[in-house]
Design an enzyme around this catalytic site. Structure first.
Site, mmCIF file in Angstrom:
data_model
loop_
_atom_site.group_PDB
_atom_site.id
_atom_site.type_symbol
_atom_site.label_atom_id
_atom_site.label_comp_id
_atom_site.label_asym_id
_atom_site.label_seq_id
_atom_site.Cartn_x
_atom_site.Cartn_y
_atom_site.Cartn_z
ATOM 1 N N VAL A 1 4.475 11.933 -0.387
ATOM 2 C CA VAL A 1 4.822 11.120 -1.563
ATOM 3 C C VAL A 1 6.335 10.925 -1.576
ATOM 4 C CG1 VAL A 1 4.766 10.955 -4.077
ATOM 5 C CG2 VAL A 1 2.929 12.159 -2.870
ATOM 6 N N GLY B 1 10.093 -5.290 8.389
ATOM 7 C CA GLY B 1 9.421 -4.044 8.790
ATOM 8 C C GLY B 1 8.984 -3.192 7.604
ATOM 9 N N ASP C 1 -2.604 2.730 -0.794
ATOM 10 C CA ASP C 1 -1.656 3.742 -0.355
ATOM 11 C C ASP C 1 -0.935 4.367 -1.558
ATOM 12 O OD1 ASP C 1 -0.395 4.913 2.032
ATOM 13 O OD2 ASP C 1 1.422 4.072 1.111
ATOM 14 N N LYS D 1 -0.996 8.367 -3.026
ATOM 15 C CA LYS D 1 0.170 9.190 -3.363
ATOM 16 C C LYS D 1 0.033 9.737 -4.782
ATOM 17 C CE LYS D 1 3.192 6.664 -0.263
ATOM 18 N NZ LYS D 1 4.184 5.614 -0.160
#
Ligand code: ADP
Ligand code: ASP
Ligand code: MG
Length: 834
Positions: free
Chosen positions: A617, A672, A686, A690
């Protein structure tokens, strides 16, 4: 007054080839004053002769003869090379032939009888030392010294315990006193290892006995000093065969050396020190190959500094017999009775320990005596066993007796603590502990297959300020390659400034594995991995349980997971069970279902391993540690709120600047910031993972499926796998987004993609966890976030009015790798306890 003798002893290793023999000759010739030389059999002669006796005893004459041939050619080869053709060789050759002729006859006799006794074996072995001393005298004579061969059986008197004869010192001393003056005039070369019983039979003193011969000779001659010349530069901090970076000790006391020899240092005979202690003669141990090195000095004083290095030694093939007493008042003096019963059977006891109240007794004996020892104890305690006052004996074997020796031990603090902490750190199970009466050493029993890892760990803990850490890295993606670069660039600083020796010993991707216990050169990890053959794949890829078994034998083994792979929890468990620590940036194993996740953490705890996952995290931001500290110190968390996705943070920030979403995504991808498929970021999964990791730190038993998760854009747009079609979908969605953003602007709200953990929500019928786009007022801390910045705010009883906020760059290879490295270093530092 007469000048005093110097005694020089050369071991088999110093005589194994002509080159070494020449060095020996040079050393002997350079010795000042009256000199007596003791030699062992050349090279592996003694082992070969013992084997020859066994073969002859089995009737395998040809094998026995082959072994004798081997010994003879070693000796003859030395003779020819050193003497060259000429009268000296012509003189010596018949003597050697006569000697080996006799040996062959003896073995022929053994072959006929198909039997050899310890007495015969001693006689057979004597040919090794006899030919060696004969030759050494011939060599010295040929070079002009007044050398003289002395068969030590003429002066060394023993009892008739063949194979480990005890010396009759008064008789021996008398013989030496009678001969000393005569020997002073010559350079005498004595056979080591051999003695003679009072009725004239040949005996040996036990393996490495030439050392003992030398010190007996020194005592009898009142020598000024003894030097044992061997193939290492002194007594080392550990057996160099086990610990490659062991180093020689400058000084040792007699008692330390005695203890080392007794507890298994395979370098000299255990009784070597006794004559020296009696006579106060100093002993030097030096290397024939590097005669200029100082070597080790053994004397009365030794090293007085408690900070000085310490030796570790191991005695393998021992059995541990445990005796558990149920009733303390049962019978008195049990330990004494056990001791006596073993003595009566002539069983050597390496160690015996007793717990403070005598409930647990244990004795350590050689494996070959284990069953006799067990029988003897059972016989002695038969009444107690029958009355069930004593539990049935437990025998563990083969085990290893590991001993740490230091004169200063009694004066420095917490030696045992450091020793057992070091063993614990590498996951070695200690079966019993004992301290010698002298408090000069401390011993413990470990399982045989853990010998080398245990010796290495204890050695390093006491002899090196630095802590070695062995890393096996899974994954060479963005985080992985950053990590490897950081390991390479930080290694020197870590070593110099923090005493941590970070060693990358392995690297794996989905198919390949390179595993190099000495360390993969960090500059060439790519090449090494590419050159590695396709590995045999197990349940978790190339890192199989067999690979973990190798990893666990290295100092402070750490498995580093910088993949995003599913299902690695099974591998972590295998690691914990083997005493391996895990550092992971991989979120998946923490977001599996609650019972499995709890079992994983419990596995780490019950095996006393670290499982560090700070980077799951907020990359290297101190999020999890901060939360753990709050919980540990009794604070109550009311709300956790955060922006956990750098990508979504960036996109909402751009959206607020009214950049079209499709364009913003293209930009983020080019920078990126996104996964290869940006759809994965926009789904919010995602970020949800976390937040779930944090919620579970609070003890909330929440599943990923319980999270109310809203993607940044509707599901159906994300379902599009083709990238261009996906962008088109985003463009089509833009008008709807714009209308929303207009409305926010009018109300003074700001769009952010947030996760919220609200432990009280369930009580009010709401969702404890919500993850999705949220509009916040201008005073909300999330409005300050720029670009990919992350933040998390903990509102707690203590931080009620102003939440505790952690904010900063929370994504990206470099910061995540730095966080992983920090986790590794924390483990190293904690383990070192300093
Ligand atoms: P020699 O033939 O000279 O008698 P040994 O083979 O008996 O020599 O003893 C020397 C060997 O002992 C070394 O080569 C080394 O492998 C081994 N050894 C074991 N423990 C130690 C130690 N603590 N220090 C030095 N050598 C050790
Ligand atoms: N040659 C004997 C042995 O190998 C004695 C010695 O080397 O000290 O044990
Ligand atoms: Mg030896």
């Amino acid at each position: 007054m007469n000048e005093r003798f110097h005694v020089l002893k050369f071991g088999g290793s110093s005589l194994q080839d002509p080159e070494r023999v020449s060095r020996v000759l040079g050393i002997v010739e350079a010795a000042p004053g009256p000199t007596a030389v003791v030699v062992s059999a050349a090279g592996p002669t003694t082992d070969l002769l013992i084997e020859a006796a066994a073969r002859a005893g089995d009737g395998e004459d040809h094998l026995a003869n082959g072994l004798v041939e081997q010994v003879q050619s070693l000796v003859v080869g030395n003779a020819e090379a050193v003497l060259g053709k000429g009268p000296a060789l012509d003189d010596t050759t018949p003597q050697l032939e006569a000697l080996y002729g006799n040996l062959r006859k003896l073995l022929y006799g053994v072959g006929l009888l198909r039997e050899y006794t310890p007495q015969t074996l001693d006689l057979i072995q004597s040919f090794g030392e006899r030919s060696s001393a004969l030759l050494m005298a011939a060599f010295l004579k040929a070079r002009g010294s007044l050398a003289r061969f002395v068969d030590a059986r003429d002066w060394l008197v023993t009892d008739a315990r063949f194979g480990r004869a005890l010396v009759d010192w008064p008789a021996t001393a008398q013989n030496l006193a009678e001969r000393a003056d005569e020997w002073r005039e010559a350079l005498t070369v004595h056979t080591g290892y051999l003695g003679r019983s009072s009725d004239g039979r040949t005996t040996t003193l036990g393996r490495n006995g030439s050392d003992y011969t030398a010190t007996l000779l020194a005592r009898g001659l009142g020598a000024e000093d003894v030097t044992i010349w061997t193939d290492v530069s002194g007594v080392m901090t550990a057996d160099p065969g086990i610990v490659p970076d062991a180093y020689p000790l400058a000084r040792l006391s007699y008692m330390e050396a005695l203890e080392l020899a007794t507890f298994g240092a395979k370098m000299f005979h255990p009784r070597t020190m006794i004559p020296l202690i009696e006579a106060g003669v100093p002993l030097r141990i030096r290397n024939t190959l590097t005669p200029d090195a100082e070597g080790t000095l053994v004397d009365e004083t030794g090293h007085r500094d408690p900070g000085k290095p310490t030796s570790v030694t191991s005695l393998e093939n021992v059995a541990l017999i445990d005796i558990q007493v149920r009733r303390l008042d049962a019978r008195p003096r049990m330990a004494e009775r056990i001791q006596r019963s073993l003595e009566q059977k002539d069983i050597s006891v390496w160690l015996s320990t007793q717990s403070a109240h005598g409930q647990a007794l244990s004795v350590v004996v050689p494996v070959e005596h284990a069953s006799r020892a067990q029988e003897a104890i059972e016989l002695e305690l038969r009444a107690e066993l029958a009355a069930k006052e004593v539990r049935p004996l437990e025998v563990w074997m083969p085990t290893t007796l590991l001993t740490l020796v230091a004169e200063a031990m009694g004066r420095s603090v917490n030696v045992a603590g450091r020793m057992f902490a070091a063993l614990g750190a590498v996951g070695v199970n200690v079966r019993t502990i004992g301290q010698s009466a002298s408090s000069r050493s401390i011993s413990c029993i470990v399982d045989a297959d853990e010998t080398s890892i245990a010796v290495q760990a204890v050695h390093d803990a006491f002899n090196f300020a630095h802590q070695t850490v062995s890393l096996l890295v899974l994954g060479k993606g963005t985080v992985g390659s950053e990590l490897l670069e950081q390991v390479a660039s930080q290694a020197e600083t870590l070593r110099a400034a923090h005493d941590i020796d970070l060693r990358l010993i392995g690297l794996a991707d989905q198919r390949r594995l390179t595993f190099e216990p000495e360390g993969v050169p960090p500059s060439d990890w790519e090449g090494r991995l590419a050159a590695a053959p396709e590995a045999e794949l197990g349940d978790h890829g190339p890192v199989t349980p067999a690979v973990l078994d190798r990893l666990r034998r290295l100092p402070v083994p750490v498995l580093v997971d910088v993949t995003a792979a599913d299902g690695l929890e099974g591998l972590y468990q295998e690691a914990f069970e083997r005493g391996i620590h895990v550092v992971a940036a991989n979120k998946k194993p923490l977001t599996i279902d609650v019972p499995a996740r709890n079992a994983l953490l419990e596995s780490a705890r019950s095996h006393y391993r670290f499982y560090a996952y700070e980077t799951t995290v907020g990359a290297s931001l101190p999020v999890i540690e901060t939360l753990k500290d709050l919980v540990r110190t009794g604070d109550r968390v009311q709300l956790i709120e955060g922006s956990f996705s750098g990508t979504l943070g960036y996109l909402t920030w751009k959206l607020m600047q009214r950049k079209p979403l499709a364009e913003a995504v293209r930009e983020a991808k080019a920078l990126g910031y996104t996964e290869p498929q940006p759809q994965d970021d926009l789904s919010g999964l995602d970020a949800a993972r976390k937040a779930l990791i944090l919620a579970r730190e609070l003890g909330l038993q929440i599943e990923l499926s319980d999270v109310e998760l809203e993607p940044l854009v509707p599901e159906k747009i994300l379902a599009e796998t083709d990238l261009e079609a996906f962008y088109a979908g985003l463009e089509a969605h833009q008008p709807e987004l714009d209308a929303q953003l207009d409305a926010y602007e009018r109300e003074g709200l700001v769009l952010r993609y947030l996760a919220r953990v609200d432990p009280k929500a369930a009580a009010n019928g709401g969702k404890v966890m919500k993850v999705g786009p949220m509009a916040v007022t201008a005073d909300h801390p999330a409005t300050r976030l720029r670009a990919t910045e992350s933040f998390v705010a903990f509102t707690t009883d203590r931080y009620a009015e102003y939440p505790l906020i952690v904010q900063g760059a929370g994504a990206g290879g470099a910061v995540t790798a730095a966080g992983v490295l920090a986790d590794v270093l924390r483990i190293a530092q904690t383990l070192r306890g300093r």
